[in-house]
Structures are given as C-alpha cells and as structure tokens.
Design a protein around this motif. Structure first.
Motif, PDB file in Angstrom:
ATOM      1  N   ILE A  59       0.750  -1.075   0.046  1.00 31.66           N
ATOM      2  CA  ILE A  59       0.130  -0.179  -0.201  1.00 31.66           C
ATOM      3  C   ILE A  59       0.863   1.160   0.031  1.00 31.66           C
ATOM      4  O   ILE A  59       1.700   1.390   0.943  1.00 31.66           O
ATOM      5  N   ASP A 116       1.347   5.624  -1.227  1.00 30.97           N
ATOM      6  CA  ASP A 116       0.841   6.895  -0.775  1.00 30.97           C
ATOM      7  C   ASP A 116      -0.244   7.525  -1.541  1.00 30.97           C
ATOM      8  O   ASP A 116      -0.390   8.673  -1.329  1.00 30.97           O
ATOM      9  N   VAL A 117      -1.060   6.900  -2.326  1.00 35.91           N
ATOM     10  CA  VAL A 117      -1.959   7.546  -3.018  1.00 35.91           C
ATOM     11  C   VAL A 117      -3.050   7.733  -1.922  1.00 35.91           C
ATOM     12  O   VAL A 117      -3.739   6.939  -1.297  1.00 35.91           O
ATOM     13  N   THR A 118      -3.696   8.985  -2.076  1.00 42.01           N
ATOM     14  CA  THR A 118      -4.804   9.273  -1.236  1.00 42.01           C
ATOM     15  C   THR A 118      -6.012   9.966  -2.173  1.00 42.01           C
ATOM     16  O   THR A 118      -5.650  10.419  -3.122  1.00 42.01           O
ATOM     17  N   THR A 119      -7.070   9.988  -1.532  1.00 42.29           N
ATOM     18  CA  THR A 119      -8.098  10.376  -2.230  1.00 42.29           C
ATOM     19  C   THR A 119      -8.821  11.208  -1.287  1.00 42.29           C
ATOM     20  O   THR A 119      -8.964  11.291   0.113  1.00 42.29           O
ATOM     21  N   GLY A 120      -9.677  12.367  -1.850  1.00 44.80           N
ATOM     22  CA  GLY A 120     -10.538  13.208  -0.801  1.00 44.80           C
ATOM     23  C   GLY A 120     -12.011  12.417  -0.732  1.00 44.80           C
ATOM     24  O   GLY A 120     -12.796  12.526   0.501  1.00 44.80           O
ATOM     25  N   ASP A 121     -12.525  11.747  -1.771  1.00 49.37           N
ATOM     26  CA  ASP A 121     -13.769  10.924  -1.611  1.00 49.37           C
ATOM     27  C   ASP A 121     -13.379   9.523  -1.435  1.00 49.37           C
ATOM     28  O   ASP A 121     -12.461   8.822  -1.872  1.00 49.37           O
ATOM     29  N   PRO A 122     -14.520   8.611  -0.884  1.00 50.50           N
ATOM     30  CA  PRO A 122     -14.312   7.299  -1.047  1.00 50.50           C
ATOM     31  C   PRO A 122     -14.324   6.919  -2.444  1.00 50.50           C
ATOM     32  O   PRO A 122     -15.195   7.276  -3.126  1.00 50.50           O
ATOM     33  N   ILE A 123     -13.540   5.842  -2.522  1.00 54.87           N
ATOM     34  CA  ILE A 123     -13.334   5.033  -3.790  1.00 54.87           C
ATOM     35  C   ILE A 123     -13.332   3.687  -3.551  1.00 54.87           C
ATOM     36  O   ILE A 123     -13.337   3.167  -2.531  1.00 54.87           O
ATOM     37  N   SER A 124     -13.293   2.835  -4.889  1.00 52.73           N
ATOM     38  CA  SER A 124     -13.024   1.442  -4.830  1.00 52.73           C
ATOM     39  C   SER A 124     -11.737   1.064  -4.738  1.00 52.73           C
ATOM     40  O   SER A 124     -10.843   1.619  -5.611  1.00 52.73           O
ATOM     41  N   PHE A 125     -11.191   0.877  -3.872  1.00 48.73           N
ATOM     42  CA  PHE A 125      -9.521   0.346  -3.730  1.00 48.73           C
ATOM     43  C   PHE A 125      -9.560  -0.912  -3.485  1.00 48.73           C
ATOM     44  O   PHE A 125      -9.688  -1.665  -2.258  1.00 48.73           O
ATOM     45  N   ARG A 126      -9.044  -1.848  -4.312  1.00 52.36           N
ATOM     46  CA  ARG A 126      -8.757  -3.277  -4.173  1.00 52.36           C
ATOM     47  C   ARG A 126      -7.490  -3.751  -4.348  1.00 52.36           C
ATOM     48  O   ARG A 126      -7.099  -3.904  -5.422  1.00 52.36           O
ATOM     49  N   ALA A 127      -6.755  -4.185  -3.211  1.00 48.96           N
ATOM     50  CA  ALA A 127      -5.516  -4.777  -3.518  1.00 48.96           C
ATOM     51  C   ALA A 127      -5.597  -6.030  -2.673  1.00 48.96           C
ATOM     52  O   ALA A 127      -6.068  -6.384  -1.764  1.00 48.96           O
TER      53      ALA A 127
END
Lengths: 307, 307
Positions: free
Chosen positions: A99, A101-112
C-alpha cells in the motif's frame, strides 16, 4: 468540459500493467462506463509480442494526466504514476503491491490483494460483475499473470493464481506452460540493449522518508549476457545515482530458470542493504539465492533497513 | 515472542467500527486465523445498547499497538488509528472512507468500497469466503449498517446497502425499520453530556498538508438540545482549538429526522469553509440543508478549500 477517464498502470509499463489497463477499460465499458485504456510509457518487447499475439491495439499513451480521471492498475504510489497524477482525480485502484501513498478526497473502490498479478484480481472482478471473459481478454489476462509470476514460478505465486491461470488458459485455448515459455523468451531479448537501458528498463522508485530508493530488475534466461558486462552496468548505475540523487540504487539480474538473482549496488548504505538481504556485497555485487521477487523479497527488508 | 493480531477500528469508536472489528475477527477465526477483536476507545451508548441487545462481549481495549499486527476496519488514516499503529504491522484494511495515508512494506489485502458502512463490505467478505452468517453476527452487522447510514437515509446509502440490510434483517429476525428506530433513539441520548463531550463525542481529525482539520458530529433527533446551548458549545470548541492547534474546527449538529445540519465553526478560514459548503457563517453558525454525511458532504469540499 467533458473529461475522459483512463485506466492506466505504472511508468515503465510491463505486460501485467498494460493488459490490466485494457481489461479494466473493457470491464467498465461492459458495465456502462466510458473508460479508455492508457499507458504511461513505451511498450517492452514482451508486451508488444502479447498485443500482436492476441491482435489487440496498444493503449493510448497519456503524457500528462492533469485534471483527468484515473483508474490506477498495478500500482498505487505517486512515484510510479503517470505525470500529473497528483493533479488528477483517482476514482479506482486495483493492485497487488504494497500500500503506497496515493490518497483521495472521496471514498473510492480500492482493491489490493497479495496475489501474483493484477490480472488475477481483474479476473475476479469480471466474475463479481457477472461479465463473461472472452477468449481474447482471457489471453491478455493470462499473459499478465504468467509474465508477473514467471509462469507461476515466482514466490509471489498463490493457489489463486494457479487456479485462475488454468481457467484463463482454457478460455483462451492455449497450454499455459507452452505459452509461458514463449513469453519468457521475449522477456530475455537483451542482446541489443545498452547498459543504461538494462538498468532503467524495468525500474521502480520507492520514497523512504526524504530518501529515494531505485531498484531495476533484469529478468532473463541468459544472465551471463548481463553479468559479462558488469563493469559497464555499474558505471551506468553510478551515472543514474549522480543524476537523480538516489540514496541507494539496486539492479537485480534475475535468472528465471535457476530462480536466483545477482544484485549490483550503487549509492550509499551498501553494508546495511547487504545485511537486510542476508548477503555481502563484494566489489558492488552480491549473490541472492532464491530471490526472484523485487516486491516481496527485496523492497520490504531494504526499506526497513533504510528507515 | 508470539504476537496477537487485532481487528480494530478508529479512535472514538462508533457502532460500525466496533461491530466490524468483531465480525472480522469472527470471520478470520472461521477461516483458521487467530485474530482478536479490539477497540481504540470507549464505547458510546448506542454501541453499548447493540452489544447488550445481541449479547456479545465488548472488544478488548487496546491502549498501545506498538509491535502488534493490526487488521484495520472502518478507517485507513494514521490520525484516526490506535496509539502505536505506526510501529505496528498492518496486515489488512477494510473500509468505506476516502483513501488515507496508511502505507505498508509488504503487499496486503486492502478493500475499500464507496458504500454506506464497513459492515456492508464485511457481509460480502463472509459470502466470498463461503462462511455462513449466524443470527447474532447478522444482528451486529445490521446494527453497523443502520447506524452509519442513519437507517438507510444518509446520502452515502447505496443500493448494495439496501439489499444487504434486508438480507441481514431476515437472518437476524428483526424488522430493520423498527430496529433502526431503537438505534436512533440511543444515538440521541444527549441529555447529560457537557458541551465539551458533545464536541468531542464523535470526532475525527484530518491531516491537510501541515494543518489539521477537526470535525465533530452530533447526530440527534432532538437538535434543539444542542442548539439551545450554542454559546457554551462554541466556547468549548475555542478551548479545543487553543489546546490542539487545529486550523479549523467544525461541529455538525445533524437532525436525523429533518435530514439537515447546523454547523458551528472555530479556528481560521471561516469564509473559505463557508464558501466550500455553499453557506455563510453568521456569528459562527451556518445552516446546511440536506447535509447528513461528514465524510461525503463536508470533508471533500472543506479539504479542497484548505489545500
């Protein structure tokens, strides 16, 4: 202004990154979203072979992603993203690496998931969405899976990868061992490369505090082609360190058949890196028996040692 | 030394965070991993009601996670984790918030989806693992889902949440509207709280560059209980800003029945925050019609405005 959404993998794209961008764009299109497959750099010879074999067009080269919408595949670190990604909107992530350092402002789908390839996860996402995998898409996904797992031989390979590979091979109508050997042969075409091209061919950067670690990997069935030129390779590495200021630069020469690597080092911290890898660098070179995976066997201990 | 692995949610735990820790620990145990449910703070009255209703023990209070293995639920930002999480090994993440700053050295399973609750995602993970959801676990998951979505009324609610809620209610043997009203009544027990307890009861911090944004939320069916004490609440907010140095401190008083909020502000940037929320602060107070979700309707625009 209408913006395009791009499915895109890391810089210095490899086969898993390119076919994951294509497969995700196809999945999104099948479920009603307008997503374009893109790439952040030039295709390597193996990937060119794969796209030709399955008769699929190359993804669009995206030179600057500023203000675009991005669906990241096969990476989740800004140091590996397309130029402008920090000024883009990241709306989805699919990856099998650590994981980042990518961050977002809104909730998103993140699948690792800790599996051998991003293609393996994409195959699951097709299943979960109830979208059929056609023979061509199966061929692409199989190529990414076999390339990233060195035909299921890398220590990153899981039982899930093996199951998915068998299923994709059946849909694609190929024998995966035979097809895998064809891929490996493409990966090994080192003949005409310069030492600098060898160092930077399959190359990744990792931010560690204020320092940057660079690791190149040369996967080949003919390691002697590289090892014979070791002084020239190390000279090229010193140039890259001088230009880019890496704290440490490693190059792994990975023997795909013997399942072992030779590491060259440039920059500082030679002893600490050697200790982290359980090896001793002599004249800038160390032998790493059993080491095939940069991600799983080299990045975590070296990162810990440099923290 | 053998180390325990803890499934644990954010500080200032709410019902979704607590039941997600319990449900993930149960899922891991069912699939052969030894994981303990833990919490990073005191239970709120609603969560106490839920655990009593379904006759389930409270998770262990974990005061310091240094050197432990952590499976994070319902958050993925260091500013919201248990003390010591930066010195812990994070081995899994399940969340429905924005992508935060948690990083790992090794590849792990990281599952974030833009749905109304972490309980919704956990229900899927039970299905994917082929593990049956018993009535008690269904009751817990339903409680997390209904609490976080304000009984499916919050704008964060998706069709998936609605489907999962119906299914969980059936397994648990309850009517989810009736049960949801019982939960809301618990959430609203504000009577005996001090203004400072109201501000810090359900409270989150967000790192924005070098600044920190703090946002408290008071969800209630009796907003007048808070609004009548507005001067005392704002005084408590000013004290918190002075102690902790927040750039901005917001408190949202959310009317669960009317589906609207009143915001109080302390710190700097009042005009910029008002603009970001499409409102005007008059005497430190602004009305936000339709605003129920801190995560979806307040954090993204305020964060953009402060960047």
């Amino acid at each position: 202004m209408s913006q395009s959404a791009y499915a895109i993998g890391h810089q210095q794209p490899d086969t898993d990154t390119i076919i994951s961008a294509i497969a995700l764009a196809r999945l999104k299109q099948a479920t009603g979203s307008d997503v374009v497959a893109a790439r952040a750099g030039e295709l390597n010879p193996e990937t060119e072979f794969v796209l030709e074999r399955w008769d699929v067009a190359s993804p669009t080269l995206l030179e600057d992603a500023t203000d675009a919408e991005l669906l990241l595949v096969d990476h989740n670190e800004y140091s590996q993203t397309v130029t402008g990604a920090r000024e883009a909107t990241i709306s989805q992530v699919i990856d099998h690496h650590r994981i980042g350092d990518v961050t977002t402002g809104d909730p998103i789908s993140f699948r690792a998931e800790p599996v051998g390839s991003t293609a393996t996860i994409l195959t699951r996402l097709y299943d979960e969405a109830g979208v059929d995998i056609d023979a061509e898409t199966a061929g692409l996904l199989l190529s990414g899976l076999l390339s990233d797992t060195v035909v299921l031989r890398s220590p990153t390979t899981t039982d899930t990868d093996r199951e998915v590979a068998e299923r994709l091979a059946e849909i694609a109508g190929v024998d995966y061992e035979d097809y895998g050997k064809e891929l490996l042969a493409q990966k090994s075409k080192l003949g005409e490369k310069s030492p600098r091209e060898m160092v930077l061919g399959d190359f990744k950067e990792y931010d560690i505090g204020d320092d940057v670690l660079g690791i190149g990997q040369i996967e080949t069935v003919e390691p002697e082609t590289v090892l014979e030129q070791r002084d020239a390779v190390i000279e090229a590495m010193d140039e890259v360190v001088a230009e880019r200021g890496y704290a440490v630069l490693l190059v792994l020469v990975t023997d795909l058949l013997e399942e072992e690597s030779t590491a060259f080092i440039a920059g500082d911290h030679t002893e600490a890196v050697g200790d982290a890898l359980g090896a001793t660098f002599t004249d800038r070179e160390a032998f790493l028996p059993g080491v095939m995976s940069r991600k799983k066997q080299v990045v975590p201990p070296v990162e810990d040692a440099l923290k």
